[in-house]
Design a protein around this motif. Structure first.
Motif, short mmCIF file in Angstrom:
data_model
loop_
_atom_site.label_atom_id
_atom_site.label_comp_id
_atom_site.label_asym_id
_atom_site.label_seq_id
_atom_site.Cartn_x
_atom_site.Cartn_y
_atom_site.Cartn_z
N ILE A 92 0.86 -1.18 0.00
CA ILE A 92 0.00 0.00 0.00
C ILE A 92 0.90 1.23 0.00
CG2 ILE A 92 -1.69 1.36 1.30
CD1 ILE A 92 -2.70 -1.27 2.49
N ALA A 93 0.55 2.19 -0.85
CA ALA A 93 1.28 3.46 -0.89
C ALA A 93 0.33 4.59 -0.56
CB ALA A 93 1.89 3.67 -2.27
N ASN A 94 0.65 5.35 0.46
CA ASN A 94 -0.10 6.57 0.79
C ASN A 94 0.71 7.71 0.18
OD1 ASN A 94 -0.97 8.95 1.96
ND2 ASN A 94 -1.28 8.05 3.99
N ILE A 95 0.33 8.10 -1.04
CA ILE A 95 1.14 9.10 -1.75
C ILE A 95 0.96 10.50 -1.20
CG2 ILE A 95 1.37 7.72 -3.84
CD1 ILE A 95 -0.77 9.45 -5.14
N LEU A 96 -0.09 10.74 -0.44
CA LEU A 96 -0.28 12.05 0.18
C LEU A 96 0.75 12.26 1.29
CD1 LEU A 96 -1.84 14.69 0.64
CD2 LEU A 96 -3.37 13.41 2.15
N ASP A 97 0.88 11.28 2.19
CA ASP A 97 1.80 11.39 3.33
C ASP A 97 3.15 10.73 3.09
OD1 ASP A 97 -0.17 12.74 4.79
OD2 ASP A 97 -1.04 10.85 5.49
N LYS A 98 3.34 10.19 1.89
CA LYS A 98 4.60 9.50 1.53
C LYS A 98 4.93 8.37 2.51
CE LYS A 98 5.54 12.78 -1.63
NZ LYS A 98 4.32 13.54 -1.61
N LYS A 99 3.91 7.53 2.79
CA LYS A 99 4.09 6.38 3.66
C LYS A 99 3.82 5.13 2.86
CE LYS A 99 2.93 8.81 7.90
NZ LYS A 99 2.02 8.90 9.04
N TYR A 100 4.62 4.10 3.09
CA TYR A 100 4.55 2.89 2.28
C TYR A 100 4.51 1.67 3.20
CZ TYR A 100 6.15 6.51 -0.84
OH TYR A 100 6.25 7.68 -1.53
N TYR A 101 3.70 0.69 2.82
CA TYR A 101 3.47 -0.46 3.70
C TYR A 101 3.52 -1.76 2.89
CZ TYR A 101 1.43 3.36 6.37
OH TYR A 101 1.21 4.55 7.01
N TYR A 102 4.14 -2.77 3.49
CA TYR A 102 4.07 -4.13 2.94
C TYR A 102 2.97 -4.85 3.71
CZ TYR A 102 5.19 -8.97 1.90
OH TYR A 102 5.11 -10.27 1.50
N CYS A 103 2.07 -5.49 2.99
CA CYS A 103 0.93 -6.16 3.63
C CYS A 103 1.18 -7.64 3.85
CB CYS A 103 -0.32 -5.99 2.78
SG CYS A 103 -0.77 -4.28 2.52
N GLY A 104 1.68 -8.32 2.86
CA GLY A 104 1.85 -9.77 2.91
C GLY A 104 1.51 -10.38 1.57
N VAL A 105 1.40 -11.69 1.54
CA VAL A 105 1.16 -12.37 0.26
C VAL A 105 -0.30 -12.79 0.07
CG1 VAL A 105 3.53 -13.16 -0.03
CG2 VAL A 105 1.89 -14.57 1.21
N GLU A 106 -1.11 -12.68 1.07
CA GLU A 106 -2.52 -13.08 0.98
C GLU A 106 -3.42 -11.85 1.03
OE1 GLU A 106 -3.43 -16.23 0.50
OE2 GLU A 106 -1.34 -16.87 0.62
N TRP A 107 -4.59 -11.98 0.42
CA TRP A 107 -5.54 -10.88 0.44
C TRP A 107 -5.96 -10.52 1.86
CZ3 TRP A 107 -6.65 -6.82 -1.96
CH2 TRP A 107 -7.86 -6.15 -1.78
N GLU A 108 -6.07 -11.50 2.72
CA GLU A 108 -6.42 -11.25 4.12
C GLU A 108 -5.38 -10.34 4.79
OE1 GLU A 108 -9.07 -11.86 6.17
OE2 GLU A 108 -10.03 -12.42 4.28
N ASP A 109 -4.12 -10.47 4.38
CA ASP A 109 -3.06 -9.62 4.92
C ASP A 109 -3.32 -8.14 4.61
OD1 ASP A 109 -1.76 -11.95 5.76
OD2 ASP A 109 -0.59 -12.08 3.90
N VAL A 110 -3.88 -7.89 3.43
CA VAL A 110 -4.20 -6.52 3.04
C VAL A 110 -5.30 -5.98 3.95
CG1 VAL A 110 -5.08 -5.03 1.19
CG2 VAL A 110 -3.54 -6.93 0.64
N LYS A 111 -6.31 -6.79 4.18
CA LYS A 111 -7.41 -6.36 5.05
C LYS A 111 -6.89 -6.05 6.45
CE LYS A 111 -11.00 -9.05 2.73
NZ LYS A 111 -11.98 -10.13 2.93
N LEU A 112 -6.01 -6.91 6.95
CA LEU A 112 -5.46 -6.69 8.29
C LEU A 112 -4.64 -5.40 8.35
CD1 LEU A 112 -4.40 -10.33 9.23
CD2 LEU A 112 -6.26 -8.99 10.24
N LYS A 113 -3.82 -5.17 7.33
CA LYS A 113 -2.98 -3.96 7.30
C LYS A 113 -3.86 -2.71 7.25
CE LYS A 113 0.88 -3.34 7.29
NZ LYS A 113 1.74 -3.00 8.45
N LEU A 114 -4.92 -2.76 6.43
CA LEU A 114 -5.81 -1.61 6.36
C LEU A 114 -6.46 -1.34 7.72
CD1 LEU A 114 -7.46 -2.21 2.87
CD2 LEU A 114 -5.95 -0.32 3.50
N ARG A 115 -6.85 -2.40 8.42
CA ARG A 115 -7.43 -2.22 9.76
C ARG A 115 -6.41 -1.65 10.73
NH1 ARG A 115 -9.44 -7.65 10.09
NH2 ARG A 115 -10.62 -7.76 8.18
N GLU A 116 -5.15 -2.11 10.63
CA GLU A 116 -4.08 -1.55 11.46
C GLU A 116 -3.93 -0.05 11.24
OE1 GLU A 116 -0.27 -3.40 10.91
OE2 GLU A 116 -1.11 -5.41 11.15
N LEU A 117 -4.17 0.37 9.99
CA LEU A 117 -4.04 1.77 9.63
C LEU A 117 -5.32 2.58 9.93
CD1 LEU A 117 -2.23 1.29 6.21
CD2 LEU A 117 -1.20 2.03 8.38
#
Length: 130
Positions: A97-122
């Motif tokens: 995930i790239a937040n181009i407004l705040d210039k923050k970048y995140y690795y989520c993982g290899v599964e779609w569920e990892d993306v959901k978890l990272k978004l919830r963390e954010l």
């Protein structure tokens, strides 16, 4: 280009159905108003071109920018974002995930569920109630 700012030349109408009756004559049914009338191929072509002109929902009347123009508007480029995403996890396969407004970048993982978890963390989204 549209005349009224929402991507459509006429009053915005989300559902139009065209049925070809015979050569050059079409039945046009407006599912919102319930109106039905006969039109020629040129009217059908114009309506379909108008519908495909731009996104039909533009709540903030934002300009329709290309991806490179969007990145430029935030003071970056696709290449710069790609470099940052590569740096954060050594270029591992997976979702990022790239937040181009705040210039923050995140690795989520290899599964779609990892993306959901990272978004919830954010602080984005919530657990699926089902």
């Amino acid at each position: 280009m549209s005349k009224n700012g929402n991507g459509h030349r006429d009053v915005w109408n989300p559902v139009k159905v065209f049925i070809r009756l015979f050569q050059g004559v079409w039945k046009k049914r407006d599912e919102v108003s319930g109106e039905t009338y006969l039109v020629d191929s040129e009217v059908v072509r114009d309506d379909l071109d108008d519908i495909a002109d731009e996104p039909f929902i533009n709540l903030f009347n934002a300009p329709n920018l290309s991806p490179s123009e969007e990145f430029k508007a935030f003071g970056t480029s696709m290449k710069k974002v790609a470099v940052e995403l590569f740096r954060i996890n050594g270029g591992k396969q997976g979702y990022y995930i790239a937040n181009i407004l705040d210039k923050k970048y995140y690795y989520c993982g290899v599964e779609w569920e990892d993306v959901k978890l990272k978004l919830r963390e954010l602080g984005i989204g919530r657990p699926d109630p089902m």
